[in-house]
Design a protein around this motif. Structure first.
Motif, short mmCIF file in Angstrom:
data_model
loop_
_atom_site.label_atom_id
_atom_site.label_comp_id
_atom_site.label_asym_id
_atom_site.label_seq_id
_atom_site.Cartn_x
_atom_site.Cartn_y
_atom_site.Cartn_z
N GLU A 170 -21.82 -29.45 10.36
CA GLU A 170 -22.35 -29.06 11.55
C GLU A 170 -23.71 -29.56 11.95
O GLU A 170 -24.08 -29.69 13.22
CB GLU A 170 -22.55 -27.39 11.42
N GLY A 192 -19.58 -32.02 14.22
CA GLY A 192 -20.08 -30.88 14.17
C GLY A 192 -19.51 -29.53 14.69
O GLY A 192 -19.46 -28.39 14.06
N THR A 238 -18.33 -26.14 12.91
CA THR A 238 -18.93 -25.08 13.12
C THR A 238 -17.70 -23.82 12.97
O THR A 238 -17.98 -22.69 12.59
CB THR A 238 -19.50 -24.93 14.74
#
Length: 587
Positions: free
Chosen positions: A29, A70, A74
Protein backbone atom coordinates in the motif's frame (compact mmCIF):
# COMPACT_ATOMS: atom_id res chain seq x y z
CA UNK A 1 -3.75 3.03 31.90
CA UNK A 2 -1.51 0.05 32.61
CA UNK A 3 -4.41 -2.32 32.07
CA UNK A 4 -5.15 -0.74 28.71
CA UNK A 5 -1.58 -1.17 27.51
CA UNK A 6 -1.42 -4.74 28.82
CA UNK A 7 -4.74 -5.69 27.24
CA UNK A 8 -3.85 -4.07 23.92
CA UNK A 9 -0.47 -5.76 23.68
CA UNK A 10 -2.00 -9.08 24.66
CA UNK A 11 -4.59 -8.71 21.89
CA UNK A 12 -1.87 -7.89 19.36
CA UNK A 13 0.45 -10.69 20.46
CA UNK A 14 -2.38 -13.20 20.25
CA UNK A 15 -2.85 -12.31 16.57
CA UNK A 16 0.68 -12.20 15.22
CA UNK A 17 -0.20 -13.94 11.98
CA UNK A 18 -3.02 -11.53 10.97
CA UNK A 19 -0.73 -8.64 12.00
CA UNK A 20 2.03 -10.05 9.80
CA UNK A 21 -0.35 -10.16 6.84
CA UNK A 22 -1.45 -6.61 7.66
CA UNK A 23 2.16 -5.40 7.65
CA UNK A 24 2.94 -7.22 4.39
CA UNK A 25 0.01 -5.65 2.57
CA UNK A 26 0.90 -2.27 4.11
CA UNK A 27 4.25 -2.42 2.32
CA UNK A 28 2.41 -2.75 -0.99
CA UNK A 29 0.00 0.00 0.00
CA UNK A 30 2.90 2.40 0.73
CA UNK A 31 4.50 1.85 -2.69
CA UNK A 32 2.97 5.06 -4.17
CA UNK A 33 4.24 7.06 -1.17
CA UNK A 34 7.75 5.69 -1.76
CA UNK A 35 7.91 6.30 -5.50
CA UNK A 36 5.65 9.31 -6.11
CA UNK A 37 8.23 12.08 -5.60
CA UNK A 38 11.01 10.26 -7.45
CA UNK A 39 8.81 9.46 -10.43
CA UNK A 40 7.42 13.02 -10.60
CA UNK A 41 10.97 14.42 -10.42
CA UNK A 42 12.08 12.13 -13.28
CA UNK A 43 9.01 12.99 -15.32
CA UNK A 44 9.72 16.73 -14.96
CA UNK A 45 13.51 16.73 -15.31
CA UNK A 46 13.99 13.99 -17.92
CA UNK A 47 10.67 14.39 -19.69
CA UNK A 48 8.66 17.57 -19.81
CA UNK A 49 11.42 20.16 -19.10
CA UNK A 50 13.76 18.34 -21.48
CA UNK A 51 11.14 18.46 -24.24
CA UNK A 52 10.58 14.66 -24.20
CA UNK A 53 6.86 14.50 -23.64
CA UNK A 54 6.61 10.71 -24.15
CA UNK A 55 9.35 10.07 -21.57
CA UNK A 56 7.49 12.21 -19.04
CA UNK A 57 4.28 10.27 -19.66
CA UNK A 58 6.16 6.99 -19.25
CA UNK A 59 7.40 8.02 -15.78
CA UNK A 60 3.87 9.05 -14.83
CA UNK A 61 2.58 5.72 -16.13
CA UNK A 62 4.96 4.05 -13.68
CA UNK A 63 3.40 6.15 -10.93
CA UNK A 64 -0.10 5.05 -12.06
CA UNK A 65 0.99 1.40 -11.87
CA UNK A 66 2.29 1.97 -8.34
CA UNK A 67 -1.04 3.55 -7.38
CA UNK A 68 -2.90 0.55 -8.82
CA UNK A 69 -0.76 -1.87 -6.80
CA UNK A 70 -1.35 0.24 -3.69
CA UNK A 71 -5.12 0.15 -4.24
CA UNK A 72 -5.12 -3.65 -4.47
CA UNK A 73 -3.04 -3.83 -1.30
CA UNK A 74 -5.45 -1.45 0.49
CA UNK A 75 -8.30 -3.90 -0.05
CA UNK A 76 -6.23 -6.69 1.49
CA UNK A 77 -5.31 -4.42 4.40
CA UNK A 78 -8.95 -4.10 5.46
CA UNK A 79 -9.48 -7.85 5.22
CA UNK A 80 -6.46 -8.46 7.46
CA UNK A 81 -7.63 -5.73 9.83
CA UNK A 82 -10.92 -7.54 10.46
CA UNK A 83 -9.06 -10.69 11.51
CA UNK A 84 -7.39 -8.65 14.28
CA UNK A 85 -10.24 -6.40 15.42
CA UNK A 86 -13.32 -8.66 15.47
CA UNK A 87 -11.92 -11.35 17.82
CA UNK A 88 -10.82 -8.60 20.22
CA UNK A 89 -14.33 -7.14 20.15
CA UNK A 90 -15.81 -10.58 20.92
CA UNK A 91 -13.46 -11.01 23.88
CA UNK A 92 -14.54 -7.67 25.35
CA UNK A 93 -18.25 -8.40 24.83
CA UNK A 94 -17.82 -11.76 26.57
CA UNK A 95 -16.02 -10.06 29.45
CA UNK A 96 -18.73 -7.42 29.90
CA UNK A 97 -21.58 -9.96 29.80
CA UNK A 98 -19.74 -12.32 32.15
CA UNK A 99 -19.04 -9.52 34.61
CA UNK A 100 -22.63 -8.24 34.54
CA UNK A 101 -24.06 -11.72 35.04
CA UNK A 102 -21.68 -12.51 37.89
CA UNK A 103 -22.59 -9.26 39.63
CA UNK A 104 -26.34 -9.73 39.09
CA UNK A 105 -26.40 -13.38 40.18
CA UNK A 106 -24.01 -13.37 43.10
CA UNK A 107 -25.49 -13.39 46.56
CA UNK A 108 -26.18 -9.77 47.51
CA UNK A 109 -25.48 -8.56 43.98
CA UNK A 110 -27.71 -6.34 41.91
CA UNK A 111 -28.23 -5.72 38.18
CA UNK A 112 -25.94 -3.03 36.79
CA UNK A 113 -27.77 -0.78 34.32
CA UNK A 114 -24.45 0.71 33.18
CA UNK A 115 -23.50 -2.72 31.81
CA UNK A 116 -25.95 -2.11 28.96
CA UNK A 117 -24.03 1.04 28.02
CA UNK A 118 -20.75 -0.87 28.22
CA UNK A 119 -22.06 -3.65 25.96
CA UNK A 120 -24.06 -1.69 23.40
CA UNK A 121 -21.96 1.45 23.24
CA UNK A 122 -18.57 1.17 24.88
CA UNK A 123 -17.58 -2.20 23.38
CA UNK A 124 -18.47 -0.90 19.92
CA UNK A 125 -16.49 2.28 20.59
CA UNK A 126 -13.46 0.16 21.51
CA UNK A 127 -13.94 -2.03 18.43
CA UNK A 128 -14.17 0.93 16.05
CA UNK A 129 -11.36 2.94 17.64
CA UNK A 130 -9.06 -0.08 17.94
CA UNK A 131 -9.44 -0.72 14.22
CA UNK A 132 -8.98 2.97 13.47
CA UNK A 133 -5.84 3.15 15.60
CA UNK A 134 -4.32 0.18 13.84
CA UNK A 135 -5.05 1.80 10.49
CA UNK A 136 -3.68 5.26 11.29
CA UNK A 137 -0.58 4.15 13.23
CA UNK A 138 0.25 1.55 10.62
CA UNK A 139 -0.47 4.08 7.88
CA UNK A 140 1.76 6.72 9.43
CA UNK A 141 4.65 4.33 10.02
CA UNK A 142 4.61 2.89 6.50
CA UNK A 143 3.52 5.99 4.56
CA UNK A 144 5.68 8.52 6.40
CA UNK A 145 8.60 6.09 6.44
CA UNK A 146 8.27 5.52 2.69
CA UNK A 147 8.02 9.26 2.00
CA UNK A 148 11.12 10.02 4.10
CA UNK A 149 13.03 7.25 2.32
CA UNK A 150 12.01 8.74 -0.99
CA UNK A 151 13.09 12.20 0.14
CA UNK A 152 16.40 10.79 1.31
CA UNK A 153 16.97 9.22 -2.07
CA UNK A 154 15.97 12.46 -3.77
CA UNK A 155 18.05 14.80 -1.60
CA UNK A 156 19.37 14.23 1.93
CA UNK A 157 19.26 17.98 2.83
CA UNK A 158 15.61 18.11 1.78
CA UNK A 159 14.86 15.07 3.92
CA UNK A 160 16.48 16.76 6.94
CA UNK A 161 14.58 20.02 6.33
CA UNK A 162 11.27 18.16 6.23
CA UNK A 163 11.96 15.75 9.12
CA UNK A 164 12.78 18.50 11.67
CA UNK A 165 9.33 20.23 11.75
CA UNK A 166 7.65 16.83 11.46
CA UNK A 167 9.32 15.67 14.67
CA UNK A 168 8.47 19.01 16.34
CA UNK A 169 4.78 18.56 15.54
CA UNK A 170 4.82 15.01 16.89
CA UNK A 171 6.49 16.22 20.11
CA UNK A 172 3.82 18.89 20.68
CA UNK A 173 1.09 16.32 20.13
CA UNK A 174 2.68 13.79 22.49
CA UNK A 175 3.01 16.45 25.22
CA UNK A 176 -0.72 17.26 24.98
CA UNK A 177 -1.90 13.64 25.11
CA UNK A 178 -2.09 13.28 28.95
CA UNK A 179 -4.47 16.26 29.23
CA UNK A 180 -6.54 14.86 26.36
CA UNK A 181 -6.79 11.49 28.11
CA UNK A 182 -7.99 13.15 31.33
CA UNK A 183 -10.75 15.07 29.56
CA UNK A 184 -11.77 12.02 27.52
CA UNK A 185 -12.05 9.95 30.70
CA UNK A 186 -14.31 12.61 32.21
CA UNK A 187 -16.49 12.54 29.09
CA UNK A 188 -16.94 8.76 29.22
CA UNK A 189 -17.72 8.81 32.95
CA UNK A 190 -20.26 11.60 32.43
CA UNK A 191 -21.98 9.61 29.70
CA UNK A 192 -22.21 6.54 31.90
CA UNK A 193 -23.55 8.54 34.84
CA UNK A 194 -26.15 10.12 32.58
CA UNK A 195 -27.25 6.67 31.40
CA UNK A 196 -27.50 5.39 34.97
CA UNK A 197 -29.43 8.47 36.14
CA UNK A 198 -31.85 8.34 33.20
CA UNK A 199 -32.42 4.60 33.68
CA UNK A 200 -33.22 5.09 37.36
CA UNK A 201 -35.63 7.93 36.57
CA UNK A 202 -37.45 5.97 33.87
CA UNK A 203 -37.66 2.82 35.99
CA UNK A 204 -39.20 4.64 38.92
CA UNK A 205 -41.29 7.15 37.00
CA UNK A 206 -44.58 5.99 38.54
CA UNK A 207 -43.23 6.36 42.07
CA UNK A 208 -41.81 9.76 41.13
CA UNK A 209 -45.21 10.94 39.88
CA UNK A 210 -46.99 9.47 42.89
CA UNK A 211 -44.65 11.28 45.30
CA UNK A 212 -44.64 14.55 43.37
CA UNK A 213 -40.89 14.40 42.88
CA UNK A 214 -40.82 15.29 39.19
CA UNK A 215 -38.91 18.56 39.60
CA UNK A 216 -36.23 17.02 41.78
CA UNK A 217 -35.68 14.05 39.47
CA UNK A 218 -35.66 16.23 36.34
CA UNK A 219 -33.12 18.54 37.99
CA UNK A 220 -30.88 15.59 38.86
CA UNK A 221 -30.95 14.28 35.30
CA UNK A 222 -30.43 17.79 33.95
CA UNK A 223 -27.25 18.14 36.03
CA UNK A 224 -25.92 14.97 34.42
CA UNK A 225 -26.77 16.35 30.96
CA UNK A 226 -24.99 19.64 31.69
CA UNK A 227 -21.94 17.80 33.00
CA UNK A 228 -21.72 15.68 29.88
CA UNK A 229 -22.23 18.74 27.69
CA UNK A 230 -19.36 20.55 29.43
CA UNK A 231 -17.00 17.60 28.94
CA UNK A 232 -17.92 17.46 25.26
CA UNK A 233 -17.12 21.18 24.84
CA UNK A 234 -13.79 20.74 26.62
CA UNK A 235 -12.88 17.93 24.26
CA UNK A 236 -13.79 20.15 21.32
CA UNK A 237 -11.41 22.84 22.59
CA UNK A 238 -8.62 20.27 22.73
CA UNK A 239 -8.83 20.17 18.93
CA UNK A 240 -6.79 23.38 18.88
CA UNK A 241 -3.74 21.48 20.12
CA UNK A 242 -4.19 18.94 17.34
CA UNK A 243 -4.36 21.79 14.84
CA UNK A 244 -1.07 23.20 16.20
CA UNK A 245 0.61 19.81 15.77
CA UNK A 246 -0.70 19.56 12.20
CA UNK A 247 0.49 23.07 11.42
CA UNK A 248 4.01 22.42 12.68
CA UNK A 249 4.47 18.92 11.27
CA UNK A 250 2.37 19.09 8.12
CA UNK A 251 2.31 22.65 6.80
CA UNK A 252 5.60 24.10 8.06
CA UNK A 253 7.61 21.75 5.79
CA UNK A 254 5.61 23.04 2.80
CA UNK A 255 6.38 26.63 3.75
CA UNK A 256 10.08 25.79 4.21
CA UNK A 257 10.25 24.13 0.79
CA UNK A 258 8.50 27.01 -0.96
CA UNK A 259 10.66 29.67 0.67
CA UNK A 260 13.88 27.73 0.12
CA UNK A 261 13.08 26.66 -3.44
CA UNK A 262 14.98 29.51 -5.22
CA UNK A 263 18.05 29.00 -3.06
CA UNK A 264 17.92 25.22 -3.56
CA UNK A 265 17.74 25.61 -7.33
CA UNK A 266 20.71 28.00 -7.25
CA UNK A 267 22.60 25.36 -5.25
CA UNK A 268 22.13 22.89 -8.08
CA UNK A 269 18.94 21.07 -7.10
CA UNK A 270 16.74 20.44 -10.08
CA UNK A 271 13.26 21.83 -10.48
CA UNK A 272 11.88 18.31 -10.65
CA UNK A 273 13.53 17.43 -7.33
CA UNK A 274 11.91 20.43 -5.61
CA UNK A 275 8.56 19.48 -7.11
CA UNK A 276 9.09 15.85 -6.08
CA UNK A 277 9.84 16.95 -2.52
CA UNK A 278 6.59 18.90 -2.46
CA UNK A 279 4.76 15.79 -3.70
CA UNK A 280 6.27 13.73 -0.89
CA UNK A 281 5.20 16.27 1.71
CA UNK A 282 1.70 17.06 0.42
CA UNK A 283 0.62 13.56 -0.68
CA UNK A 284 2.61 11.43 1.77
CA UNK A 285 3.75 13.02 5.02
CA UNK A 286 1.01 15.58 5.47
CA UNK A 287 -1.98 13.19 5.05
CA UNK A 288 -0.26 10.53 7.17
CA UNK A 289 0.39 13.02 9.99
CA UNK A 290 -3.16 14.38 9.74
CA UNK A 291 -4.60 10.87 10.01
CA UNK A 292 -2.32 10.05 12.96
CA UNK A 293 -3.12 13.21 14.95
CA UNK A 294 -6.85 13.07 14.29
CA UNK A 295 -7.00 9.32 14.83
CA UNK A 296 -4.97 9.19 18.04
CA UNK A 297 -6.30 12.52 19.34
CA UNK A 298 -9.89 11.50 18.72
CA UNK A 299 -10.40 7.76 18.41
CA UNK A 300 -7.24 6.86 20.32
CA UNK A 301 -8.32 8.79 23.40
CA UNK A 302 -11.80 7.27 23.25
CA UNK A 303 -10.19 3.85 22.90
CA UNK A 304 -7.90 4.24 25.93
CA UNK A 305 -10.51 5.74 28.24
CA UNK A 306 -13.39 3.50 27.18
CA UNK A 307 -11.32 0.32 27.38
CA UNK A 308 -10.03 1.38 30.80
CA UNK A 309 -13.64 1.85 31.90
CA UNK A 310 -14.59 -1.62 30.67
CA UNK A 311 -11.59 -3.26 32.33
CA UNK A 312 -12.31 -1.58 35.66
CA UNK A 313 -16.03 -2.34 35.58
CA UNK A 314 -15.76 -5.92 34.31
CA UNK A 315 -12.79 -7.63 36.00
CA UNK A 316 -11.96 -11.16 34.90
CA UNK A 317 -13.39 -13.96 37.05
CA UNK A 318 -10.07 -14.88 38.60
CA UNK A 319 -9.56 -11.32 39.87
CA UNK A 320 -12.96 -10.95 41.50
CA UNK A 321 -12.83 -10.74 45.29
CA UNK A 322 -15.10 -13.71 45.91
CA UNK A 323 -14.82 -16.40 48.49
CA UNK A 324 -13.29 -19.69 47.34
CA UNK A 325 -15.85 -22.37 46.45
CA UNK A 326 -16.54 -24.95 49.10
CA UNK A 327 -14.50 -28.11 48.91
CA UNK A 328 -16.07 -30.87 46.85
CA UNK A 329 -14.39 -33.78 48.61
CA UNK A 330 -16.24 -36.88 49.75
CA UNK A 331 -19.23 -36.19 51.98
CA UNK A 332 -18.96 -37.34 55.59
CA UNK A 333 -20.55 -40.66 56.34
CA UNK A 334 -24.03 -40.16 57.69
CA UNK A 335 -27.23 -42.11 57.76
CA UNK A 336 -29.43 -39.10 56.86
CA UNK A 337 -29.38 -37.45 53.43
CA UNK A 338 -29.51 -33.64 53.84
CA UNK A 339 -32.61 -31.98 52.41
CA UNK A 340 -32.30 -30.56 48.93
CA UNK A 341 -33.74 -27.22 50.09
CA UNK A 342 -34.05 -25.83 53.59
CA UNK A 343 -35.44 -22.29 53.84
CA UNK A 344 -35.74 -20.86 57.34
CA UNK A 345 -37.47 -17.61 58.34
CA UNK A 346 -37.32 -15.96 54.91
CA UNK A 347 -38.58 -12.41 54.64
CA UNK A 348 -38.39 -10.53 51.34
CA UNK A 349 -39.89 -7.30 50.07
CA UNK A 350 -39.36 -5.14 46.99
CA UNK A 351 -38.35 -1.89 48.63
CA UNK A 352 -37.92 -0.87 52.27
CA UNK A 353 -41.55 0.27 52.68
CA UNK A 354 -43.26 -2.35 50.54
CA UNK A 355 -45.44 -5.11 51.89
CA UNK A 356 -43.43 -8.33 52.34
CA UNK A 357 -43.84 -10.83 49.54
CA UNK A 358 -42.65 -13.50 51.97
CA UNK A 359 -42.72 -13.08 55.76
CA UNK A 360 -40.97 -15.51 58.10
CA UNK A 361 -41.33 -18.23 55.48
CA UNK A 362 -39.99 -21.72 56.24
CA UNK A 363 -39.90 -24.70 53.90
CA UNK A 364 -38.01 -27.98 53.64
CA UNK A 365 -37.83 -30.00 50.43
CA UNK A 366 -36.40 -33.48 50.87
CA UNK A 367 -33.82 -34.94 48.52
CA UNK A 368 -35.59 -36.59 45.58
CA UNK A 369 -38.93 -34.86 46.24
CA UNK A 370 -41.17 -33.35 43.56
CA UNK A 371 -42.76 -30.10 44.80
CA UNK A 372 -45.23 -27.94 42.87
CA UNK A 373 -45.72 -24.28 43.82
CA UNK A 374 -49.05 -22.73 42.87
CA UNK A 375 -50.90 -19.53 43.59
CA UNK A 376 -52.38 -16.45 41.97
CA UNK A 377 -50.21 -14.14 39.88
CA UNK A 378 -48.01 -11.90 42.03
CA UNK A 379 -48.28 -14.11 45.11
CA UNK A 380 -44.52 -14.66 45.33
CA UNK A 381 -43.90 -17.92 43.45
CA UNK A 382 -41.09 -16.61 41.23
CA UNK A 383 -39.66 -14.67 44.16
CA UNK A 384 -39.38 -17.92 46.09
CA UNK A 385 -37.65 -19.54 43.10
CA UNK A 386 -35.13 -16.66 42.96
CA UNK A 387 -34.44 -16.92 46.71
CA UNK A 388 -33.91 -20.68 46.54
CA UNK A 389 -31.64 -20.33 43.52
CA UNK A 390 -29.58 -17.62 45.23
CA UNK A 391 -30.44 -14.97 42.64
CA UNK A 392 -31.90 -12.59 45.25
CA UNK A 393 -30.80 -12.09 48.86
CA UNK A 394 -33.53 -12.28 51.54
CA UNK A 395 -34.12 -9.42 53.92
CA UNK A 396 -33.79 -11.97 56.71
CA UNK A 397 -33.58 -15.72 57.01
CA UNK A 398 -31.41 -18.21 55.20
CA UNK A 399 -31.51 -20.83 52.46
CA UNK A 400 -29.42 -24.01 52.36
CA UNK A 401 -29.07 -26.26 49.33
CA UNK A 402 -27.87 -29.70 50.47
CA UNK A 403 -26.46 -28.09 53.65
CA UNK A 404 -24.63 -25.39 51.62
CA UNK A 405 -25.68 -21.83 52.57
CA UNK A 406 -26.71 -19.99 49.41
CA UNK A 407 -25.43 -16.59 50.50
CA UNK A 408 -21.92 -17.95 51.10
CA UNK A 409 -21.64 -19.92 47.85
CA UNK A 410 -20.03 -18.55 44.71
CA UNK A 411 -21.91 -18.63 41.38
CA UNK A 412 -19.75 -21.58 40.34
CA UNK A 413 -20.66 -23.52 43.49
CA UNK A 414 -24.36 -22.70 43.08
CA UNK A 415 -24.26 -23.91 39.49
CA UNK A 416 -23.16 -27.32 40.77
CA UNK A 417 -26.11 -27.43 43.19
CA UNK A 418 -29.09 -26.16 41.24
CA UNK A 419 -30.29 -25.17 37.77
CA UNK A 420 -33.11 -22.67 37.26
CA UNK A 421 -35.15 -22.61 34.04
CA UNK A 422 -37.13 -19.33 33.80
CA UNK A 423 -40.25 -18.64 31.78
CA UNK A 424 -38.32 -16.70 29.14
CA UNK A 425 -35.94 -19.39 27.93
CA UNK A 426 -32.50 -18.29 26.80
CA UNK A 427 -31.23 -19.59 23.46
CA UNK A 428 -28.07 -18.16 21.96
CA UNK A 429 -26.84 -18.03 18.38
CA UNK A 430 -24.74 -21.04 17.49
CA UNK A 431 -25.34 -24.72 16.92
CA UNK A 432 -28.12 -26.64 18.62
CA UNK A 433 -25.46 -28.79 20.33
CA UNK A 434 -23.81 -25.66 21.77
CA UNK A 435 -27.14 -24.61 23.28
CA UNK A 436 -27.82 -28.01 24.79
CA UNK A 437 -24.36 -28.74 26.18
CA UNK A 438 -22.94 -25.56 27.64
CA UNK A 439 -23.98 -26.54 31.18
CA UNK A 440 -22.44 -29.98 30.65
CA UNK A 441 -20.04 -29.84 27.69
CA UNK A 442 -18.54 -33.27 28.44
CA UNK A 443 -21.83 -35.15 27.92
CA UNK A 444 -21.47 -37.93 25.34
CA UNK A 445 -23.80 -38.66 22.43
CA UNK A 446 -25.68 -41.41 24.28
CA UNK A 447 -26.44 -39.10 27.21
CA UNK A 448 -27.68 -36.35 24.90
CA UNK A 449 -29.80 -38.82 22.93
CA UNK A 450 -31.36 -40.14 26.14
CA UNK A 451 -32.25 -36.61 27.26
CA UNK A 452 -33.81 -35.77 23.89
CA UNK A 453 -35.82 -38.98 24.02
CA UNK A 454 -36.98 -38.43 27.60
CA UNK A 455 -38.25 -34.93 26.88
CA UNK A 456 -39.64 -35.71 23.41
CA UNK A 457 -37.31 -33.24 21.70
CA UNK A 458 -36.25 -35.37 18.72
CA UNK A 459 -38.91 -33.85 16.37
CA UNK A 460 -37.50 -30.40 17.11
CA UNK A 461 -33.94 -31.62 16.47
CA UNK A 462 -35.03 -33.10 13.13
CA UNK A 463 -36.86 -29.94 12.13
CA UNK A 464 -33.83 -27.78 12.85
CA UNK A 465 -31.55 -30.10 10.86
CA UNK A 466 -29.69 -32.01 13.57
CA UNK A 467 -27.50 -31.16 16.52
CA UNK A 468 -24.92 -29.48 14.30
CA UNK A 469 -27.50 -27.11 12.78
CA UNK A 470 -27.10 -23.39 13.40
CA UNK A 471 -29.85 -21.96 15.60
CA UNK A 472 -31.30 -18.49 15.08
CA UNK A 473 -33.12 -17.61 18.35
CA UNK A 474 -35.50 -15.18 16.69
CA UNK A 475 -36.72 -17.89 14.30
CA UNK A 476 -37.78 -20.22 17.12
CA UNK A 477 -41.18 -20.18 18.78
CA UNK A 478 -41.42 -19.56 22.52
CA UNK A 479 -42.27 -23.23 23.06
CA UNK A 480 -39.26 -24.40 21.04
CA UNK A 481 -36.98 -22.18 23.08
CA UNK A 482 -38.46 -23.58 26.28
CA UNK A 483 -37.92 -27.15 25.07
CA UNK A 484 -34.26 -26.43 24.26
CA UNK A 485 -33.80 -24.89 27.71
CA UNK A 486 -35.48 -27.90 29.32
CA UNK A 487 -33.10 -30.35 27.61
CA UNK A 488 -30.17 -28.18 28.66
CA UNK A 489 -31.33 -28.26 32.30
CA UNK A 490 -31.98 -32.00 32.12
CA UNK A 491 -28.36 -32.54 31.06
CA UNK A 492 -26.98 -30.22 33.75
CA UNK A 493 -25.12 -31.97 36.60
CA UNK A 494 -26.99 -30.03 39.30
CA UNK A 495 -29.19 -32.30 41.48
CA UNK A 496 -31.87 -29.63 42.06
CA UNK A 497 -33.99 -28.40 39.13
CA UNK A 498 -36.28 -25.38 39.49
CA UNK A 499 -38.79 -24.88 36.67
CA UNK A 500 -40.20 -21.35 36.99
CA UNK A 501 -43.19 -21.60 34.63
CA UNK A 502 -40.64 -23.02 32.24
CA UNK A 503 -43.21 -25.02 30.22
CA UNK A 504 -45.98 -22.42 29.92
CA UNK A 505 -45.60 -22.21 26.13
CA UNK A 506 -45.79 -25.98 25.62
CA UNK A 507 -49.05 -27.77 25.00
CA UNK A 508 -50.43 -29.70 28.01
CA UNK A 509 -49.29 -33.07 26.68
CA UNK A 510 -45.75 -31.89 26.07
CA UNK A 511 -45.68 -30.14 29.43
CA UNK A 512 -46.68 -33.37 31.17
CA UNK A 513 -43.95 -35.30 29.37
CA UNK A 514 -41.28 -32.76 30.32
CA UNK A 515 -42.31 -32.70 33.98
CA UNK A 516 -42.46 -36.50 34.18
CA UNK A 517 -38.97 -36.67 32.68
CA UNK A 518 -37.62 -34.31 35.32
CA UNK A 519 -39.49 -36.18 38.06
CA UNK A 520 -37.84 -39.44 36.92
CA UNK A 521 -34.44 -37.76 36.69
CA UNK A 522 -32.24 -38.41 39.76
CA UNK A 523 -32.46 -35.45 42.09
CA UNK A 524 -35.09 -32.98 43.27
CA UNK A 525 -37.68 -31.07 41.26
CA UNK A 526 -39.42 -27.81 42.20
CA UNK A 527 -42.04 -26.64 39.68
CA UNK A 528 -43.49 -23.14 39.74
CA UNK A 529 -46.72 -24.27 38.14
CA UNK A 530 -48.43 -22.57 35.22
CA UNK A 531 -51.24 -25.12 35.03
CA UNK A 532 -52.92 -26.85 37.94
CA UNK A 533 -52.16 -30.17 36.25
CA UNK A 534 -48.57 -29.70 37.44
CA UNK A 535 -49.82 -29.93 41.03
CA UNK A 536 -51.55 -33.24 40.33
CA UNK A 537 -48.24 -34.78 39.28
CA UNK A 538 -46.26 -33.57 42.32
CA UNK A 539 -45.57 -35.36 45.62
CA UNK A 540 -46.48 -32.22 47.54
CA UNK A 541 -47.98 -28.86 46.65
CA UNK A 542 -47.13 -25.46 48.11
CA UNK A 543 -49.98 -22.99 47.65
CA UNK A 544 -49.71 -19.28 48.35
CA UNK A 545 -53.03 -18.78 50.13
CA UNK A 546 -53.03 -15.12 51.16
CA UNK A 547 -50.61 -14.45 54.01
CA UNK A 548 -50.51 -18.13 55.04
CA UNK A 549 -48.75 -20.38 52.52
CA UNK A 550 -49.68 -24.02 52.98
CA UNK A 551 -48.04 -27.23 51.88
CA UNK A 552 -49.64 -30.67 51.50
CA UNK A 553 -50.90 -33.16 48.97
CA UNK A 554 -53.46 -32.30 46.32
CA UNK A 555 -56.30 -33.92 48.23
CA UNK A 556 -55.28 -32.32 51.50
CA UNK A 557 -55.18 -28.84 50.05
CA UNK A 558 -58.57 -29.29 48.44
CA UNK A 559 -60.00 -29.60 51.92
CA UNK A 560 -58.18 -26.72 53.56
CA UNK A 561 -57.28 -24.00 51.05
CA UNK A 562 -60.02 -21.93 49.35
CA UNK A 563 -57.37 -20.48 47.05
CA UNK A 564 -56.29 -23.94 45.95
CA UNK A 565 -59.90 -25.05 45.40
CA UNK A 566 -60.46 -21.97 43.28
CA UNK A 567 -57.37 -22.74 41.23
CA UNK A 568 -58.46 -26.34 40.73
CA UNK A 569 -62.02 -25.37 39.97
CA UNK A 570 -63.65 -26.81 43.12
CA UNK A 571 -65.86 -24.33 44.94
CA UNK A 572 -67.57 -26.41 47.60
CA UNK A 573 -66.46 -25.78 51.19
CA UNK A 574 -65.30 -28.95 52.97
CA UNK A 575 -66.73 -30.09 56.27
CA UNK A 576 -64.94 -28.71 59.35
CA UNK A 577 -63.80 -32.12 60.56
CA UNK A 578 -61.88 -32.78 57.34
CA UNK A 579 -59.49 -29.88 57.87
CA UNK A 580 -56.47 -31.80 58.96
CA UNK A 581 -53.16 -33.25 57.78
CA UNK A 582 -52.08 -30.01 56.05
CA UNK A 583 -48.84 -28.48 57.26
CA UNK A 584 -48.30 -24.76 57.47
CA UNK A 585 -44.92 -23.78 56.08
CA UNK A 586 -44.20 -22.07 59.38
CA UNK A 587 -44.25 -25.41 61.20
Amino acid sequence: MTGVRRTTWAALRARRRPLGRLAAWSVGESLPALLSGLLVARAVDQGFLAGRFTTGLAWLAGLAAAVLIGAVATGRVYRSLGAVVEPFRDELATRVVDGALREATRAGGRPDSAAVARLTQQVEVVRDTFGGLLLVVRGFLFTAGAALLGLLALSPPLAAAVAAPLLLGLAVFAAALPAMVTHQRAQVAAGEELGRSAAAALTGHRDVLACGGQDRVVAAVDRRIVTQSNTERTLARMAALRSLSLGLGGWLPVVILLLAAPWLVRQGLSTGAVLGALVYVTTGLQPALHALVQGVGGGGLRYAVTLDRILRSSPPPDSSPVAPPPALGPAPRTTAVPPAVRACGLTFRYGPHAKPVLADFTLTVAHGEHLAVVGPSGAGKSTLAALIAGLAPPESGRVHLADTPVTAATPQALARLRVLVPQEAYVRSGTLADNLLYLRPEADEATVAAALEALGAWPLVDRLGGLAAEVEPGALSAGERQLIAAVRAYLAPAPLVILDEATCHLDPGMEARVERAFADRPGTLVVIAHRISSALRAHRVLVFDGDRPLVGSHQELLHLSPTYRELVGHWQDPAPDTRRAVTSTRA
